[in-house]
Write a protein that holds these residues in place. Structure first.
Motif, PDB file in Angstrom:
ATOM      1  N   ALA A 174       0.636  -1.103  -0.123  1.00 17.33           N
ATOM      2  CA  ALA A 174       0.025   0.086   0.122  1.00 17.33           C
ATOM      3  C   ALA A 174       1.037   1.254   0.025  1.00 17.33           C
ATOM      4  N   LEU A 175       1.947   1.138   0.763  1.00 19.50           N
ATOM      5  CA  LEU A 175       2.997   2.218   0.751  1.00 19.50           C
ATOM      6  C   LEU A 175       3.451   2.614  -0.542  1.00 19.50           C
ATOM      7  N   THR A 216       1.085   3.963  -3.155  1.00 22.96           N
ATOM      8  CA  THR A 216       0.707   5.456  -2.506  1.00 22.96           C
ATOM      9  C   THR A 216       1.921   6.206  -3.143  1.00 22.96           C
ATOM     10  N   ILE A 221       1.674   6.349  -6.965  1.00 20.93           N
ATOM     11  CA  ILE A 221       0.649   7.666  -7.482  1.00 20.93           C
ATOM     12  C   ILE A 221       1.228   8.913  -6.970  1.00 20.93           C
ATOM     13  N   SER A 222       1.905   9.307  -6.036  1.00 30.73           N
ATOM     14  CA  SER A 222       2.311  10.659  -5.538  1.00 30.73           C
ATOM     15  C   SER A 222       3.199  11.202  -6.746  1.00 30.73           C
TER      16      SER A 222
END
Length: 65
Positions: free
Chosen positions: A45-46, A49, A52-53
């Motif tokens: 999940a990190l 994220t 995506i960032s």
């Protein structure tokens, strides 16, 4: 040529540090709870994220230029 590359890079890095420092400065208790919650998030999940960032930042840079 050296300053043409490093000056904007250092400006961007400085702005990133300023922006990232706002929340812990204004809300240290909330920041601490957020960091504790982040410790419980899975690596996958990190990574998603972070990806995506990075893609959002890349899109913003593309639109600006």
């Amino acid at each position: 040529m050296w300053s043409e590359l490093w000056q904007p890079l250092l400006i961007g890095f400085s702005l990133m540090l300023i922006i990232e420092g706002i929340v812990p400065f204004l809300y240290p208790g909330r920041w601490r709870r957020l960091v504790q919650q982040l410790a419980n998030i899975s690596d996958k999940a990190l990574r998603i994220t972070g990806l995506i960032s990075m893609l959002a930042g890349l899109c913003i840079l593309y639109m600006i230029n």
